[in-house]
Design a protein around this motif. Sequence first.
Motif, PDB file in Angstrom:
ATOM      1  N   GLN A  22     -59.933  12.833  72.877  1.00  0.00           N
ATOM      2  CA  GLN A  22     -58.503  13.091  72.702  1.00  0.00           C
ATOM      3  C   GLN A  22     -58.038  14.328  73.452  1.00  0.00           C
ATOM      4  O   GLN A  22     -56.878  14.417  73.861  1.00  0.00           O
ATOM      5  CB  GLN A  22     -58.175  13.229  71.210  1.00  0.00           C
ATOM      6  CG  GLN A  22     -58.292  11.933  70.424  1.00  0.00           C
ATOM      7  CD  GLN A  22     -57.845  12.093  68.980  1.00  0.00           C
ATOM      8  OE1 GLN A  22     -57.651  13.210  68.499  1.00  0.00           O
ATOM      9  NE2 GLN A  22     -57.678  10.986  68.288  1.00  0.00           N
ATOM     10  N   ASN A  23     -58.936  15.292  73.629  1.00  0.00           N
ATOM     11  CA  ASN A  23     -58.537  16.531  74.301  1.00  0.00           C
ATOM     12  C   ASN A  23     -58.723  16.466  75.811  1.00  0.00           C
ATOM     13  O   ASN A  23     -58.531  17.457  76.511  1.00  0.00           O
ATOM     14  CB  ASN A  23     -59.341  17.714  73.744  1.00  0.00           C
ATOM     15  CG  ASN A  23     -60.839  17.558  73.964  1.00  0.00           C
ATOM     16  OD1 ASN A  23     -61.310  16.462  74.285  1.00  0.00           O
ATOM     17  ND2 ASN A  23     -61.582  18.637  73.789  1.00  0.00           N
ATOM     18  N   ALA A  24     -59.104  15.305  76.332  1.00  0.00           N
ATOM     19  CA  ALA A  24     -59.287  15.144  77.775  1.00  0.00           C
ATOM     20  C   ALA A  24     -58.004  14.606  78.402  1.00  0.00           C
ATOM     21  O   ALA A  24     -57.122  14.096  77.712  1.00  0.00           O
ATOM     22  CB  ALA A  24     -60.458  14.212  78.059  1.00  0.00           C
ATOM     23  N   ALA A  25     -57.921  14.728  79.728  1.00  0.00           N
ATOM     24  CA  ALA A  25     -56.694  14.362  80.446  1.00  0.00           C
ATOM     25  C   ALA A  25     -56.860  13.021  81.154  1.00  0.00           C
ATOM     26  O   ALA A  25     -57.629  12.911  82.113  1.00  0.00           O
ATOM     27  CB  ALA A  25     -56.337  15.451  81.453  1.00  0.00           C
ATOM     28  N   LEU A  26     -56.129  12.011  80.686  1.00  0.00           N
ATOM     29  CA  LEU A  26     -56.200  10.694  81.312  1.00  0.00           C
ATOM     30  C   LEU A  26     -55.692  10.710  82.750  1.00  0.00           C
ATOM     31  O   LEU A  26     -56.098   9.883  83.569  1.00  0.00           O
ATOM     32  CB  LEU A  26     -55.390   9.679  80.498  1.00  0.00           C
ATOM     33  CG  LEU A  26     -56.107   8.996  79.332  1.00  0.00           C
ATOM     34  CD1 LEU A  26     -55.117   8.208  78.486  1.00  0.00           C
ATOM     35  CD2 LEU A  26     -57.217   8.083  79.835  1.00  0.00           C
ATOM     36  N   GLU A  27     -54.782  11.648  83.063  1.00  0.00           N
ATOM     37  CA  GLU A  27     -54.235  11.692  84.417  1.00  0.00           C
ATOM     38  C   GLU A  27     -55.201  12.317  85.420  1.00  0.00           C
ATOM     39  O   GLU A  27     -54.965  12.248  86.631  1.00  0.00           O
ATOM     40  CB  GLU A  27     -52.907  12.452  84.438  1.00  0.00           C
ATOM     41  CG  GLU A  27     -53.000  13.924  84.092  1.00  0.00           C
ATOM     42  CD  GLU A  27     -52.890  14.205  82.603  1.00  0.00           C
ATOM     43  OE1 GLU A  27     -52.659  15.376  82.238  1.00  0.00           O
ATOM     44  OE2 GLU A  27     -53.042  13.254  81.809  1.00  0.00           O
ATOM     45  N   ASN A  28     -56.280  12.931  84.937  1.00  0.00           N
ATOM     46  CA  ASN A  28     -57.268  13.527  85.837  1.00  0.00           C
ATOM     47  C   ASN A  28     -58.310  12.474  86.192  1.00  0.00           C
ATOM     48  O   ASN A  28     -59.176  12.135  85.392  1.00  0.00           O
ATOM     49  CB  ASN A  28     -57.929  14.734  85.171  1.00  0.00           C
ATOM     50  CG  ASN A  28     -58.825  15.505  86.135  1.00  0.00           C
ATOM     51  OD1 ASN A  28     -59.516  14.922  86.959  1.00  0.00           O
ATOM     52  ND2 ASN A  28     -58.804  16.822  86.020  1.00  0.00           N
ATOM     53  N   ARG A  29     -58.204  11.928  87.408  1.00  0.00           N
ATOM     54  CA  ARG A  29     -59.091  10.827  87.786  1.00  0.00           C
ATOM     55  C   ARG A  29     -60.551  11.233  87.774  1.00  0.00           C
ATOM     56  O   ARG A  29     -61.425  10.450  87.386  1.00  0.00           O
ATOM     57  CB  ARG A  29     -58.735  10.318  89.189  1.00  0.00           C
ATOM     58  CG  ARG A  29     -57.383   9.642  89.298  1.00  0.00           C
ATOM     59  CD  ARG A  29     -56.351  10.599  89.792  1.00  0.00           C
ATOM     60  NE  ARG A  29     -55.334   9.923  90.593  1.00  0.00           N
ATOM     61  CZ  ARG A  29     -54.543  10.554  91.447  1.00  0.00           C
ATOM     62  NH1 ARG A  29     -54.669  11.846  91.642  1.00  0.00           N
ATOM     63  NH2 ARG A  29     -53.628   9.898  92.120  1.00  0.00           N
ATOM     64  N   LEU A  30     -60.837  12.463  88.203  1.00  0.00           N
ATOM     65  CA  LEU A  30     -62.220  12.928  88.221  1.00  0.00           C
ATOM     66  C   LEU A  30     -62.791  12.978  86.811  1.00  0.00           C
ATOM     67  O   LEU A  30     -63.919  12.547  86.566  1.00  0.00           O
ATOM     68  CB  LEU A  30     -62.300  14.311  88.864  1.00  0.00           C
ATOM     69  CG  LEU A  30     -63.706  14.919  88.886  1.00  0.00           C
ATOM     70  CD1 LEU A  30     -64.600  14.181  89.865  1.00  0.00           C
ATOM     71  CD2 LEU A  30     -63.649  16.401  89.233  1.00  0.00           C
ATOM     72  N   GLU A  31     -62.006  13.486  85.884  1.00  0.00           N
ATOM     73  CA  GLU A  31     -62.472  13.604  84.509  1.00  0.00           C
ATOM     74  C   GLU A  31     -62.723  12.232  83.896  1.00  0.00           C
ATOM     75  O   GLU A  31     -63.739  12.004  83.232  1.00  0.00           O
ATOM     76  CB  GLU A  31     -61.450  14.381  83.674  1.00  0.00           C
ATOM     77  CG  GLU A  31     -61.950  14.770  82.297  1.00  0.00           C
ATOM     78  CD  GLU A  31     -61.044  15.783  81.613  1.00  0.00           C
ATOM     79  OE1 GLU A  31     -61.380  16.179  80.489  1.00  0.00           O
ATOM     80  OE2 GLU A  31     -60.018  16.167  82.205  1.00  0.00           O
ATOM     81  N   VAL A  32     -61.805  11.294  84.129  1.00  0.00           N
ATOM     82  CA  VAL A  32     -61.964   9.943  83.584  1.00  0.00           C
ATOM     83  C   VAL A  32     -63.183   9.257  84.192  1.00  0.00           C
ATOM     84  O   VAL A  32     -64.021   8.688  83.477  1.00  0.00           O
ATOM     85  CB  VAL A  32     -60.700   9.096  83.841  1.00  0.00           C
ATOM     86  CG1 VAL A  32     -60.933   7.648  83.423  1.00  0.00           C
ATOM     87  CG2 VAL A  32     -59.511   9.668  83.081  1.00  0.00           C
ATOM     88  N   LEU A  33     -63.295   9.314  85.510  1.00  0.00           N
ATOM     89  CA  LEU A  33     -64.389   8.633  86.191  1.00  0.00           C
ATOM     90  C   LEU A  33     -65.737   9.249  85.834  1.00  0.00           C
ATOM     91  O   LEU A  33     -66.715   8.535  85.570  1.00  0.00           O
ATOM     92  CB  LEU A  33     -64.154   8.673  87.699  1.00  0.00           C
ATOM     93  CG  LEU A  33     -65.089   7.850  88.586  1.00  0.00           C
ATOM     94  CD1 LEU A  33     -65.177   6.412  88.111  1.00  0.00           C
ATOM     95  CD2 LEU A  33     -64.617   7.908  90.032  1.00  0.00           C
ATOM     96  N   GLY A  34     -65.797  10.580  85.805  1.00  0.00           N
ATOM     97  CA  GLY A  34     -67.039  11.238  85.425  1.00  0.00           C
ATOM     98  C   GLY A  34     -67.454  10.894  84.007  1.00  0.00           C
ATOM     99  O   GLY A  34     -68.640  10.685  83.718  1.00  0.00           O
ATOM    100  N   TRP A  35     -66.470  10.812  83.097  1.00  0.00           N
ATOM    101  CA  TRP A  35     -66.759  10.437  81.708  1.00  0.00           C
ATOM    102  C   TRP A  35     -67.277   9.005  81.623  1.00  0.00           C
ATOM    103  O   TRP A  35     -68.229   8.726  80.890  1.00  0.00           O
ATOM    104  CB  TRP A  35     -65.501  10.604  80.858  1.00  0.00           C
ATOM    105  CG  TRP A  35     -65.610   9.981  79.504  1.00  0.00           C
ATOM    106  CD1 TRP A  35     -66.276  10.478  78.416  1.00  0.00           C
ATOM    107  CD2 TRP A  35     -65.051   8.729  79.090  1.00  0.00           C
ATOM    108  NE1 TRP A  35     -66.167   9.606  77.357  1.00  0.00           N
ATOM    109  CE2 TRP A  35     -65.421   8.533  77.743  1.00  0.00           C
ATOM    110  CE3 TRP A  35     -64.271   7.767  79.728  1.00  0.00           C
ATOM    111  CZ2 TRP A  35     -65.034   7.397  77.020  1.00  0.00           C
ATOM    112  CZ3 TRP A  35     -63.884   6.641  79.018  1.00  0.00           C
ATOM    113  CH2 TRP A  35     -64.266   6.465  77.684  1.00  0.00           C
ATOM    114  N   MET A  36     -66.674   8.092  82.371  1.00  0.00           N
ATOM    115  CA  MET A  36     -67.142   6.701  82.361  1.00  0.00           C
ATOM    116  C   MET A  36     -68.599   6.612  82.809  1.00  0.00           C
ATOM    117  O   MET A  36     -69.411   5.909  82.197  1.00  0.00           O
ATOM    118  CB  MET A  36     -66.268   5.836  83.269  1.00  0.00           C
ATOM    119  CG  MET A  36     -64.929   5.447  82.691  1.00  0.00           C
ATOM    120  SD  MET A  36     -64.028   4.335  83.809  1.00  0.00           S
ATOM    121  CE  MET A  36     -62.676   3.815  82.735  1.00  0.00           C
TER     122      MET A  36
END
Length: 261
Positions: free
Chosen positions: A226-240
Motif C-alpha cells: 500500500q505504501n508503494a507507488a503504482l506510477e513508478n514503473r521501476l518499483e512495480v516491475l522490480g516488485w513483480m
Amino acid sequence: MSLMRPIAQIACLALAAAVLITAQGAVAGSQYVILSTEPLVDELPPGKIFVPSDVINVPAGAVVTLLGEDGSVNPISGPAALVVTEDALTSDSPQRASDGQAGPSSLALIASLLTNERRRTESIGSARTTADQSTPSGLDDPWAISIEESAPGCIRNGEVILARRGIGESAVFSVQFRGGPSLNGLVWSAGKPTYSLPNPIPAGAKSFVVETTKTSALIEIKVFPQNAALENRLEVLGWMVSSGCKRQALAFVRQLVTRQQ
C-alpha cells in the motif's frame, strides 16, 4: 527524465550534475537497463545495464527502449551515440526510488529476468522480442494471473484478474481460497480473455486454487504494498520480479515498450 546526452556535451553535463547532486542532496539517477531493442542488435540485448560514462551506440534503423532507475522509460532511435551521466533526481520526485538502493537492486533483478528470458527463447530457436504481441491478449495484461500454471500471482488493490489461453469456448470453473470461501459454478464466457473475481480477496488470504475441467492451478497471492507507488514503473516491475511473478513482469515490460511506440 532523460539522463543521457550526446557525447559532445559530456564535460559540461558532468560538472552540472555534480553541482546538482551537491546542492540538492539528491539521489543520482545514473543507471539504465535495456527493455527492448527493435530490431535485435547483438551489442544491445535486453537486460544489458548501462552505468555512468557508458556510451550507448544505437545503429540506424534501431530503436532501444531503456528503463531508468528513476522509473522513466526512454525510447532511443538510431543513429545515436549517447553517454550515461549522473543527472540528479530531486528528493520529492514521484518516480524516485523509495531508497538509495532500491533503484539499482531493482534494475539488477529486471536485468536478470530479461537476460534469462532472452537465453531461454534463443535456446528454443525463438525470434520473439519483448515487444512481440503474439500471446493472447489476456496474458498480455500484467495484472492478470494465468490459470494454466501454479505460480505466484501479483495483484493490486485486492483485485484478482484471471487469464487463460483457450478463449474460443466458455468454461465453468471454481476458485477456492485456502482457509476461506469457495466460489463455485463461475462461468467464463467464450471470447473473454480475462475474468475478474466479483469481490476483493478475503482478509488474510495467502493463496487460492483455480479449477476447470482441464486445469488446476495453485496461486500464491502477492499483494502490491500500500505504501508503494503504482506510477513508478521501476518499483512495480522490480516488485513483480522479486515476488516471483515472472510472466506478469514480462507482460509489463511488453506493455511499457508498446506504449512508447
